[in-house]
Scaffold this active site. Sequence first.
Site, PDB file in Angstrom:
ATOM      1  N   HIS A  12       0.817  -1.223   0.000  1.00  0.00           N
ATOM      2  CA  HIS A  12       0.000   0.000   0.000  1.00  0.00           C
ATOM      3  C   HIS A  12       0.852   1.275   0.000  1.00  0.00           C
ATOM      4  CE1 HIS A  12       0.049  -0.394   4.675  1.00  0.00           C
ATOM      5  NE2 HIS A  12       1.073   0.316   4.270  1.00  0.00           N
ATOM      6  N   HIS A  59      -1.971   4.330   9.948  1.00  0.00           N
ATOM      7  CA  HIS A  59      -0.605   4.767  10.248  1.00  0.00           C
ATOM      8  C   HIS A  59      -0.635   5.999  11.155  1.00  0.00           C
ATOM      9  CE1 HIS A  59      -0.321   2.416   6.534  1.00  0.00           C
ATOM     10  NE2 HIS A  59       0.950   2.205   6.806  1.00  0.00           N
TER      11      HIS A  59
END
Length: 281
Positions: A12, A59
């Site tokens: 990703h 994240h």
Amino acid sequence: MARITASVYTSHVPAIGAALDLGRSGDDYWKPVFAGYDFSKQWIRDNPPDVVFLVYNDHATAFSLDLIPTFALGTASQFQPADEGWGPRPVPVVYGHPELAAHIAQSVIQDDFDLTLVNRMEVDHGLTVPLSLMFGQPEAWPCKVIPLAVNVVQYPAPSGRRCFQIGQAIRKAVESFDADLNVQIWGTGGMSHQLQGARAGLINPVWDNRFLDRLIEDPADLALLPHIDYVREAGSEGIELVMWLIARGAMDNASKPIVKHRFYHVPASNTAVGHLILENR
Ligand code: DHB
Ligand code: FE
């Protein structure tokens, strides 16, 4: 009944999203990365899912160090693309499937996996870059998406075994939902990469390809790999790969899957890009 028909696995890398958003996907550097997804874009047009159950990691975007859920299921009707510092990516809003998500919550939690339920959450590159890689740049995403955010950012991350088992519970949950839905499960993140410290830039193609072999052939054995092996061999961010075991656990493990597509490429930013499409027989 709803069915899990296939699983998709992909890295990703945020720079992939930036390359698309800035019109750079035809650059010499990016061309071979996107070429690895040409097959996949046609495959998903031919096999359109109603719902993608998308396993990814946040994240430190939606969740900060104030609150670190290990397995967070998105139960909302929509999820906005997050601003990760450069404004939100210019991609469509992600529509959820609250009824199926609530059913999965009921089934998986009663099967002893203590999910966190998230009724409001923005989604970062971990979720939107895989959608872009598979669907390109549409006006609207062509299916509903149920996010499962897994903590692999702050220690301790869940074990591969736990991830594989939760995948099995997700399969059972989906297959007991009383609606005729084609559901795919995607495992995202990885492959080898380390973004900080003395080993920043680490890539391990031999280990990565062995991981792909074992994920296809013997995932139950691969699930026993301890987290420290991921970190040692695939770098500190290589631990993202445990999420692929959730998707693999949700496949029909009574028979070998059909490998529709396999792709591996270095370089892409700091990360080895790996990609698989597996279909149930
Ligand atoms: C990169 C890869 C990631 O998985 C991520 O979350 C951030 C950056 C990179 O390759 O630069
Ligand atoms: Fe990441």
